[in-house]
Design a protein around this motif. Sequence first.
Motif, short mmCIF file in Angstrom:
data_model
loop_
_atom_site.label_atom_id
_atom_site.label_comp_id
_atom_site.label_asym_id
_atom_site.label_seq_id
_atom_site.Cartn_x
_atom_site.Cartn_y
_atom_site.Cartn_z
N ALA A 359 0.96 -1.14 0.15
CA ALA A 359 0.18 0.10 0.10
C ALA A 359 0.90 1.28 -0.01
N ARG A 360 1.87 1.16 0.85
CA ARG A 360 2.88 2.46 0.88
C ARG A 360 3.60 2.58 -0.61
N LEU A 361 3.92 1.36 -1.24
CA LEU A 361 4.41 1.66 -2.56
C LEU A 361 3.61 2.20 -3.53
N ILE A 362 2.21 1.78 -3.42
CA ILE A 362 1.41 2.36 -4.63
C ILE A 362 1.18 3.86 -4.18
N ARG A 363 1.06 4.10 -2.67
CA ARG A 363 0.70 5.45 -2.33
C ARG A 363 1.92 6.36 -2.99
N VAL A 366 1.46 6.85 -6.64
CA VAL A 366 0.57 7.68 -7.19
C VAL A 366 0.93 9.19 -6.90
N ILE A 367 1.42 9.47 -5.70
CA ILE A 367 1.77 10.98 -5.22
C ILE A 367 2.75 11.20 -6.11
N GLY A 368 3.96 10.58 -6.29
CA GLY A 368 5.07 11.12 -7.14
C GLY A 368 4.62 11.28 -8.70
N THR A 369 3.80 10.59 -9.15
CA THR A 369 3.21 10.76 -10.61
C THR A 369 2.39 11.91 -10.61
N ALA A 370 1.22 12.10 -9.76
CA ALA A 370 0.28 12.76 -9.88
C ALA A 370 0.79 14.38 -9.73
#
Length: 390
Positions: A359-363, A366-370
């Motif tokens: 979940a942390r890796l996905i978070r 998402v943050i880095g990309t967005a």
Amino acid sequence: MNTVPATASVVIVGAGPAGMTAGIALADAGVNVVLLDKLAEGANTSRAVVVHARTLEVLEQFGVTEQLHEHGIVVPHFALHDGDRVLARIGFEGLPTKYPYTVMIGQESTEAILSARLEKAGAQVYRHTEVTAVTQDGEGVTVEYTDLHGNANSIRAEWVIGADGMHSKVREAAGIGFTGATYPESFVLADVRMTWPDPRDEVSLHLSPEGVTVVAPLPDPQPNRYRIVATVADAPEHQDLAYVQALVDARRPGAHVQVQEIIWSSRFRVHHRVADHYRAGRILLAGDAAHVHSPAGGQGMNTGIQDAAMLGGLLARVVEGAPGATLDEYEKTRRPVALGVVAFTDRVTRMATLRPLPARLIRNLVIGTATKVPAVRHAIAYQLSELANR
């Protein structure tokens, strides 16, 4: 100690930033307003330290924004970290405001500035005055209190504003519910002197499975004073140097931070709650009496000051003869703002403290990309600055 008068048009219970802001707005309009506070003096520790753009706009009408600048430091950047990795940097430059930044200033300084302005407006805070009961009828409200010596007395008012914090006696007396819950974690608050690798024009939020941590620069002649806010499973009653050092080392690994001095520290539990209503007859609520939430984003005091400025203006009109229904605009406008702040800070807090590695890796992805998209960074800055509350 001056004697509390027997009557007033408006009594404000609580002389923190929200209570004093409402008092200034009312006194400027010529309303006979009295503030009661059980504390012997105002805040003498930094507590809330962030003043956002919208609050600077609101306080401009009272002529105190320039003083906040003089006593604080301008911080126009916000960074999001996971361990030693920077996930995103958000800049407030380009926001549609005269104040595209935050001002970092201790609450003791904010309250001192508001207190001087309140006195200039002709109103007074009566301290050592603990409210014990609030009773309203069709004609007004009776506020009972005890003074420094335990003597009981009362003051009669047309209207009462409860700005007396999360455990508001005014809210309880009005029978207004306070819906929400309590976070399981406790929070550590510490003002420290330390070496810190980031520039002093930046606030940093650190994500960690152990908890969320915010580090913000504070004004000081020595440029090494910072505020640390961190969630922990169970904070000790007293936070010594070794405890805070270990906390920073765990949340910002590899930064070689050295905590040199603890100026002040505290621990507390955080709730996320909003009053079911902002008005019951002649009783109204503002600030923490109306809403409390996670300190992520530093929006609590800001939302309360904005509440109070609007409420003071509306109530002044009613005292001067406008229909009582004029006050309906207050809850209609400000309660949705509080609900939005509570939801936003709750999402940030839960997102920041994700424990499972997937979940942390996905978070982080998402943050880095967005946040590579300028429009997304702008939207986050706009949300944090509370400019959407206009």
